[in-house]
Design a protein around this motif. Structure first.
Motif, PDB file in Angstrom:
ATOM      1  N   TYR A  95     -45.094   4.751 -12.853  1.00 50.15           N
ATOM      2  CA  TYR A  95     -44.878   6.178 -12.606  1.00 50.15           C
ATOM      3  C   TYR A  95     -45.476   6.542 -11.250  1.00 50.15           C
ATOM      4  O   TYR A  95     -46.379   5.871 -10.750  1.00 50.15           O
ATOM      5  CB  TYR A  95     -45.508   7.037 -13.709  1.00 50.15           C
ATOM      6  CG  TYR A  95     -46.964   6.735 -13.962  1.00 50.15           C
ATOM      7  CD1 TYR A  95     -47.975   7.429 -13.278  1.00 50.15           C
ATOM      8  CD2 TYR A  95     -47.345   5.750 -14.868  1.00 50.15           C
ATOM      9  CE1 TYR A  95     -49.307   7.138 -13.490  1.00 50.15           C
ATOM     10  CE2 TYR A  95     -48.681   5.448 -15.081  1.00 50.15           C
ATOM     11  CZ  TYR A  95     -49.653   6.151 -14.382  1.00 50.15           C
ATOM     12  OH  TYR A  95     -50.979   5.844 -14.593  1.00 50.15           O
ATOM     13  N   ALA A  96     -44.945   7.607 -10.664  1.00 49.51           N
ATOM     14  CA  ALA A  96     -45.432   8.055  -9.361  1.00 49.51           C
ATOM     15  C   ALA A  96     -46.761   8.777  -9.544  1.00 49.51           C
ATOM     16  O   ALA A  96     -46.877   9.671 -10.384  1.00 49.51           O
ATOM     17  CB  ALA A  96     -44.410   8.977  -8.708  1.00 49.51           C
ATOM     18  N   ILE A 102     -40.724   8.442 -13.254  1.00 53.93           N
ATOM     19  CA  ILE A 102     -40.728   7.011 -13.576  1.00 53.93           C
ATOM     20  C   ILE A 102     -40.015   6.284 -12.435  1.00 53.93           C
ATOM     21  O   ILE A 102     -38.919   6.691 -12.021  1.00 53.93           O
ATOM     22  CB  ILE A 102     -39.981   6.745 -14.907  1.00 53.93           C
ATOM     23  CG1 ILE A 102     -40.528   7.637 -16.032  1.00 53.93           C
ATOM     24  CG2 ILE A 102     -40.069   5.267 -15.282  1.00 53.93           C
ATOM     25  CD1 ILE A 102     -41.988   7.465 -16.339  1.00 53.93           C
ATOM     26  N   ILE A 103     -40.648   5.240 -11.920  1.00 52.35           N
ATOM     27  CA  ILE A 103     -40.015   4.498 -10.839  1.00 52.35           C
ATOM     28  C   ILE A 103     -39.836   3.031 -11.204  1.00 52.35           C
ATOM     29  O   ILE A 103     -40.686   2.428 -11.858  1.00 52.35           O
ATOM     30  CB  ILE A 103     -40.779   4.623  -9.486  1.00 52.35           C
ATOM     31  CG1 ILE A 103     -42.278   4.405  -9.651  1.00 52.35           C
ATOM     32  CG2 ILE A 103     -40.520   5.951  -8.824  1.00 52.35           C
ATOM     33  CD1 ILE A 103     -43.070   4.572  -8.365  1.00 52.35           C
ATOM     34  N   GLY A 104     -38.699   2.489 -10.779  1.00 47.49           N
ATOM     35  CA  GLY A 104     -38.396   1.078 -10.994  1.00 47.49           C
ATOM     36  C   GLY A 104     -38.508   0.351  -9.668  1.00 47.49           C
ATOM     37  O   GLY A 104     -37.820   0.701  -8.704  1.00 47.49           O
ATOM     38  N   GLY A 125     -38.207  -3.191  -7.681  1.00 44.01           N
ATOM     39  CA  GLY A 125     -37.646  -4.542  -7.730  1.00 44.01           C
ATOM     40  C   GLY A 125     -38.125  -5.324  -6.533  1.00 44.01           C
ATOM     41  O   GLY A 125     -37.857  -4.927  -5.397  1.00 44.01           O
ATOM     42  N   ASP A 126     -38.840  -6.420  -6.784  1.00 43.23           N
ATOM     43  CA  ASP A 126     -39.401  -7.242  -5.719  1.00 43.23           C
ATOM     44  C   ASP A 126     -40.072  -6.405  -4.628  1.00 43.23           C
ATOM     45  O   ASP A 126     -39.808  -6.567  -3.431  1.00 43.23           O
ATOM     46  CB  ASP A 126     -38.341  -8.180  -5.144  1.00 43.23           C
ATOM     47  CG  ASP A 126     -38.056  -9.338  -6.096  1.00 43.23           C
ATOM     48  OD1 ASP A 126     -38.993  -9.767  -6.801  1.00 43.23           O
ATOM     49  OD2 ASP A 126     -36.903  -9.801  -6.158  1.00 43.23           O
ATOM     50  N   GLY A 127     -40.913  -5.480  -5.080  1.00 43.10           N
ATOM     51  CA  GLY A 127     -41.756  -4.732  -4.149  1.00 43.10           C
ATOM     52  C   GLY A 127     -41.140  -3.466  -3.563  1.00 43.10           C
ATOM     53  O   GLY A 127     -41.821  -2.713  -2.884  1.00 43.10           O
ATOM     54  N   LYS A 128     -39.865  -3.222  -3.818  1.00 44.94           N
ATOM     55  CA  LYS A 128     -39.226  -2.018  -3.256  1.00 44.94           C
ATOM     56  C   LYS A 128     -38.782  -1.090  -4.375  1.00 44.94           C
ATOM     57  O   LYS A 128     -38.290  -1.536  -5.410  1.00 44.94           O
ATOM     58  CB  LYS A 128     -37.993  -2.402  -2.420  1.00 44.94           C
ATOM     59  CG  LYS A 128     -38.313  -3.255  -1.210  1.00 44.94           C
ATOM     60  CD  LYS A 128     -37.033  -3.543  -0.411  1.00 44.94           C
ATOM     61  CE  LYS A 128     -37.315  -4.522   0.726  1.00 44.94           C
ATOM     62  NZ  LYS A 128     -37.769  -5.857   0.220  1.00 44.94           N
ATOM     63  N   ILE A 129     -38.937   0.211  -4.134  1.00 47.49           N
ATOM     64  CA  ILE A 129     -38.465   1.185  -5.118  1.00 47.49           C
ATOM     65  C   ILE A 129     -36.940   1.108  -5.164  1.00 47.49           C
ATOM     66  O   ILE A 129     -36.262   1.250  -4.152  1.00 47.49           O
ATOM     67  CB  ILE A 129     -38.918   2.614  -4.758  1.00 47.49           C
ATOM     68  CG1 ILE A 129     -40.444   2.707  -4.815  1.00 47.49           C
ATOM     69  CG2 ILE A 129     -38.280   3.634  -5.722  1.00 47.49           C
ATOM     70  CD1 ILE A 129     -41.010   4.055  -4.407  1.00 47.49           C
ATOM     71  N   GLN A 130     -36.405   0.869  -6.359  1.00 48.70           N
ATOM     72  CA  GLN A 130     -34.956   0.721  -6.505  1.00 48.70           C
ATOM     73  C   GLN A 130     -34.338   1.877  -7.265  1.00 48.70           C
ATOM     74  O   GLN A 130     -33.173   2.190  -7.086  1.00 48.70           O
ATOM     75  CB  GLN A 130     -34.643  -0.565  -7.284  1.00 48.70           C
ATOM     76  CG  GLN A 130     -35.239  -1.812  -6.694  1.00 48.70           C
ATOM     77  CD  GLN A 130     -34.333  -2.488  -5.685  1.00 48.70           C
ATOM     78  OE1 GLN A 130     -33.291  -1.942  -5.340  1.00 48.70           O
ATOM     79  NE2 GLN A 130     -34.729  -3.644  -5.206  1.00 48.70           N
ATOM     80  N   THR A 131     -35.133   2.491  -8.150  1.00 52.97           N
ATOM     81  CA  THR A 131     -34.566   3.541  -8.979  1.00 52.97           C
ATOM     82  C   THR A 131     -35.661   4.498  -9.440  1.00 52.97           C
ATOM     83  O   THR A 131     -36.818   4.104  -9.608  1.00 52.97           O
ATOM     84  CB  THR A 131     -33.781   2.926 -10.172  1.00 52.97           C
ATOM     85  OG1 THR A 131     -33.369   3.962 -11.039  1.00 52.97           O
ATOM     86  CG2 THR A 131     -34.621   1.943 -10.945  1.00 52.97           C
ATOM     87  N   VAL A 132     -35.284   5.775  -9.570  1.00 52.50           N
ATOM     88  CA  VAL A 132     -36.232   6.824  -9.952  1.00 52.50           C
ATOM     89  C   VAL A 132     -35.603   7.647 -11.064  1.00 52.50           C
ATOM     90  O   VAL A 132     -34.396   7.910 -11.042  1.00 52.50           O
ATOM     91  CB  VAL A 132     -36.533   7.759  -8.743  1.00 52.50           C
ATOM     92  CG1 VAL A 132     -37.513   8.863  -9.140  1.00 52.50           C
ATOM     93  CG2 VAL A 132     -37.074   6.964  -7.566  1.00 52.50           C
ATOM     94  N   GLY A 133     -36.400   8.062 -12.035  1.00 51.69           N
ATOM     95  CA  GLY A 133     -35.868   8.889 -13.113  1.00 51.69           C
ATOM     96  C   GLY A 133     -36.987   9.547 -13.890  1.00 51.69           C
ATOM     97  O   GLY A 133     -38.127   9.610 -13.424  1.00 51.69           O
ATOM     98  N   THR A 134     -36.663  10.007 -15.089  1.00 53.11           N
ATOM     99  CA  THR A 134     -37.677  10.681 -15.895  1.00 53.11           C
ATOM    100  C   THR A 134     -37.909   9.962 -17.216  1.00 53.11           C
ATOM    101  O   THR A 134     -38.782  10.331 -17.981  1.00 53.11           O
ATOM    102  CB  THR A 134     -37.249  12.135 -16.209  1.00 53.11           C
ATOM    103  OG1 THR A 134     -35.941  12.101 -16.772  1.00 53.11           O
ATOM    104  CG2 THR A 134     -37.233  12.983 -14.937  1.00 53.11           C
TER     105      THR A 134
END
Length: 224
Positions: free
Chosen positions: A127-128, A144-146, A148-157
């Motif tokens: 989470y942020a 909530i953040i996803g 992937g290999d060190g980079k933010i790929q997706t954001v949601g709740t």
């Protein structure tokens, strides 16, 4: 003094969470240093572990990019034969241990372990901690953040939705294994629901679920 023969290989790894610690201990790791995102072990922690292990060759798995430097400093301070495998995540650490072979030479093991790291992709659901933005997308504290290999790929709740979206971006056709380690804030039944959904979505993959017990990360995901 003990007359027991010095063993050939010793292992030090870094992790946090009851489940992950147990998983590493099942690999006969000699010394698990408690540490992770917000608690980086010091060079002294590694030196202490190195001094504690009576083995000809000691492998260190830092499992976090921020910890590799401390591991290398400890290596430089030691007269022992220390090999730091530059693992940046728990999945990388586990992948490197899977290919380790007691019969192989230290050089063969080191090469194979470093190669194994390259074949595994790591996803992290967290989470942020504050308001920020990523690629012009606003991220609010608590989102909530996803990663992937060190980079933010997706954001949601929603943890479930973000996990699905992240894996959708990570998994490609040749991938065969997805491993899920669920954190201390995730209930087992929620982790099982995620597992069931993924089994439908990726019928060609072997999907495994483990209790990790890690803080901060709802899920740590491994794709290979």
């Amino acid at each position: 003094s003990k007359n027991t023969q010095k063993k050939k290989y010793g292992f030090i790894t870094v992790t946090i969470g009851e489940g992950l610690t147990k998983i590493f201990k099942d690999f006969d790791i000699d010394y698990v240093i408690k540490g992770g995102q917000t608690m980086n072990p010091s060079t002294e922690d590694f030196v202490k572990a190195i001094n504690d292990i009576d083995a000809e060759i000691i492998f260190i798995l830092p499992n976090n990019s921020n910890i590799i430097m401390a591991a290398n400093q400890a290596k430089n301070l030691s007269t022992k034969d220390i090999r730091v495998i530059p693992t940046k995540s728990i999945p990388q650490g586990i992948a490197s241990l899977m290919v380790f072979n007691l019969e192989n030479s230290p050089e063969e093991n080191e090469t194979q372990m470093v190669d194994a790291i390259k074949n595994v992709k790591t996803g992290q659901i967290t989470y942020a901690v504050r308001d920020t933005s990523y690629d012009d997308v606003p991220i609010h504290e608590g989102d909530i953040i996803g990663i992937g290999d060190g980079k933010i790929q997706t954001v949601g709740t929603d943890v479930f939705d973000v996990s699905i979206e992240l894996l959708d971006k990570m998994v490609v056709e040749k991938d065969e294994i997805i491993t899920i380690y669920y954190g201390e804030e995730i209930r087992e039944e929620d982790a099982s629901l995620l597992l069931k959904h993924l089994e439908k979505e990726y019928p060609e993959c072997d999907i495994e679920l483990y209790y990790g017990g890690q803080p901060l990360y709802y899920y740590i995901l491994s794709v290979e």
